[in-house]
Design an enzyme around this catalytic site. Structure first.
Site, PDB file in Angstrom:
ATOM      1  N   ASP A  66       0.828  -1.206   0.000  1.00  0.00           N
ATOM      2  CA  ASP A  66       0.000   0.000   0.000  1.00  0.00           C
ATOM      3  C   ASP A  66       0.864   1.258   0.000  1.00  0.00           C
ATOM      4  O   ASP A  66       2.085   1.179   0.127  1.00  0.00           O
ATOM      5  CB  ASP A  66      -0.970  -0.004   1.205  1.00  0.00           C
ATOM      6  CG  ASP A  66      -0.294  -0.410   2.518  1.00  0.00           C
ATOM      7  OD1 ASP A  66       0.952  -0.402   2.585  1.00  0.00           O
ATOM      8  OD2 ASP A  66      -1.005  -0.727   3.474  1.00  0.00           O
ATOM      9  N   ASP A 135      -8.048  -2.313  14.010  1.00  0.00           N
ATOM     10  CA  ASP A 135      -9.432  -2.502  13.543  1.00  0.00           C
ATOM     11  C   ASP A 135      -9.557  -3.686  12.589  1.00  0.00           C
ATOM     12  O   ASP A 135     -10.580  -3.856  11.940  1.00  0.00           O
ATOM     13  CB  ASP A 135      -9.963  -1.215  12.892  1.00  0.00           C
ATOM     14  CG  ASP A 135      -9.206  -0.834  11.620  1.00  0.00           C
ATOM     15  OD1 ASP A 135      -8.272  -1.566  11.219  1.00  0.00           O
ATOM     16  OD2 ASP A 135      -9.562   0.193  11.018  1.00  0.00           O
ATOM     17  N   HIS A 137      -7.724  -4.296   9.847  1.00  0.00           N
ATOM     18  CA  HIS A 137      -7.355  -4.129   8.438  1.00  0.00           C
ATOM     19  C   HIS A 137      -6.061  -4.868   8.120  1.00  0.00           C
ATOM     20  O   HIS A 137      -5.176  -5.002   8.967  1.00  0.00           O
ATOM     21  CB  HIS A 137      -7.287  -2.646   8.027  1.00  0.00           C
ATOM     22  CG  HIS A 137      -6.134  -1.856   8.553  1.00  0.00           C
ATOM     23  ND1 HIS A 137      -6.297  -0.691   9.270  1.00  0.00           N
ATOM     24  CD2 HIS A 137      -4.797  -2.016   8.454  1.00  0.00           C
ATOM     25  CE1 HIS A 137      -5.117  -0.187   9.576  1.00  0.00           C
ATOM     26  NE2 HIS A 137      -4.189  -0.967   9.102  1.00  0.00           N
ATOM     27  N   GLU A 142      -9.701  -1.382   4.960  1.00  0.00           N
ATOM     28  CA  GLU A 142     -10.404  -1.033   6.197  1.00  0.00           C
ATOM     29  C   GLU A 142     -11.702  -1.839   6.317  1.00  0.00           C
ATOM     30  O   GLU A 142     -12.164  -2.437   5.331  1.00  0.00           O
ATOM     31  CB  GLU A 142     -10.720   0.469   6.192  1.00  0.00           C
ATOM     32  CG  GLU A 142      -9.485   1.373   6.195  1.00  0.00           C
ATOM     33  CD  GLU A 142      -8.781   1.453   7.551  1.00  0.00           C
ATOM     34  OE1 GLU A 142      -8.877   0.501   8.355  1.00  0.00           O
ATOM     35  OE2 GLU A 142      -8.128   2.486   7.800  1.00  0.00           O
TER      36      GLU A 142
HETATM   37  C1  GLP Z   1      -0.687   0.218   8.756  1.00  0.00           C
HETATM   38  C2  GLP Z   1      -0.322  -0.457   7.412  1.00  0.00           C
HETATM   39  C3  GLP Z   1      -0.534  -1.935   7.473  1.00  0.00           C
HETATM   40  C4  GLP Z   1       0.005  -2.409   8.803  1.00  0.00           C
HETATM   41  C5  GLP Z   1      -0.878  -1.951   9.924  1.00  0.00           C
HETATM   42  C6  GLP Z   1      -0.334  -2.263  11.309  1.00  0.00           C
HETATM   43  O1  GLP Z   1      -1.567   1.224   8.680  1.00  0.00           O
HETATM   44  N1  GLP Z   1      -0.951   0.050   6.252  1.00  0.00           N
HETATM   45  O2  GLP Z   1       0.104  -2.572   6.364  1.00  0.00           O
HETATM   46  O3  GLP Z   1       0.016  -3.818   8.822  1.00  0.00           O
HETATM   47  O4  GLP Z   1      -1.212  -0.598   9.773  1.00  0.00           O
HETATM   48  O5  GLP Z   1       0.759  -1.470  11.616  1.00  0.00           O
HETATM   49  P1  GLP Z   1       1.803  -1.812  12.757  1.00  0.00           P
HETATM   50  O6  GLP Z   1       2.549  -3.015  12.273  1.00  0.00           O
HETATM   51  O7  GLP Z   1       2.676  -0.616  12.852  1.00  0.00           O
HETATM   52  O8  GLP Z   1       1.016  -2.091  13.978  1.00  0.00           O
END
Ligand code: GLP
Length: 260
Positions: A66, A135, A137, A142
């Site tokens: 992404d 959440d 995702h 989302e």
């Molecule tokens: C972000 C990214 C995701 C990631 C998630 C968790 O917003 N777009 O690819 O897996 O949120 O992030 P973290 O690993 O920092 O908890």
């Protein structure tokens, strides 16, 4: 779905082992790259193996999950730059072999379609690293995302923008409102999904992902339909799993040669 519960350092070694095995078998392996804090230990371990054991990424391809929309090319939180800093530059991965969706494109639908074509032209992703949002995702799909979705623009939830404000000087207003993300249908075409989650704030999302009903409200639950999905979690992220003891026993009795 295989669930492994272990300390974060061990989870990173397991994920790096799976990636190394692919690269040793086929140097032109296609890796799916994730941002966020969850994969950072894996990237540290891969960088160490590159430095000390000569693990080569020279012929590998990388596709990111992404990208934020509208962050300028030099912005340190632009995901293409984060991936460059956290992994690509550390393993001397040629820049033109690592791609992400173009968050600065004038024609967003065309850029998303081009990204889907690029992944397909590379032969698809062999191993996709993933984290999970609080959440539920995965990538930036989302809650409410179609389980069949492809790369497209999404609006970030208020929760995700608050969660990610820590990367933007704790100022939620600096967090972009939109992103481009591989869809759940895109991610599901990768041949092996490896999701990492640590910390109690991920416990409910992990419980839903592994044990909840498949639902667009918890987008990661689509992984239950994947024939080769691995969920790597520490004790805190595993704390709401109903079958935690069973997953521990299963992994403890797994032969060493089997890998992930
Ligand atoms: C972000 C990214 C995701 C990631 C998630 C968790 O917003 N777009 O690819 O897996 O949120 O992030 P973290 O690993 O920092 O908890």
């Amino acid at each position: 779905m295989e669930v492994v519960i272990a300390p974060a350092e061990e989870l990173a070694v397991l994920a790096a082992d799976a990636i190394e095995a692919l690269l040793r078998r086929d140097p032109a392996t296609v890796l799916g790259l994730a941002t966020g804090s969850s994969p950072l230990r894996v990237y540290d371990e891969l960088a160490r193996r590159h430095r000390e054991d000569g693990l080569s990424f020279a012929d590998a391809r990388g596709f990111m999950l992404d990208e934020y929309v509208g962050l300028d090319a030099a912005h340190p939180q632009r995901y293409r730059n984060v991936i460059e800093t956290e992994i690509a530059s550390r393993v001397e991965w040629p820049a033109d072999q690592v791609s992400g969706p173009d968050g600065l494109a004038d024609d967003i639908p065309a850029a998303c379609a081009a990204y889907e074509r690029a992944i397909a032209d590379a032969g698809g992703v062999d191993l996709q690293l993933l984290g999970i949002g609080t959440d539920g995702h995965i990538a930036f799909n989302e809650p409410g995302s179609s389980l069949a979705s492809r790369t497209r623009i999404k609006t970030l939830t208020a929760q995700t923008r608050v969660d990610n404000a820590r990367f933007f000087g704790d100022d939620v207003d600096q967090v972009p409102t939109h992103c481009l993300t591989q869809g759940l249908g895109t991610i599901m075409q990768a041949r092996h999904l490896v999701l990492l989650a640590t910390g109690r704030q991920k416990a409910e999302a992990v419980h839903q992902l592994v044990e909840g009903p498949i639902s667009a409200m918890w987008p990661g639950t689509v992984m239950q339909l994947h024939p080769h999905a691995t969920v790597l979690v520490d004790d805190a992220a595993a704390s709401r799993l109903q079958l935690g003891d069973y997953y521990r026993q299963t992994f403890a009795s797994k032969p060493d040669w089997q890998g992930l």
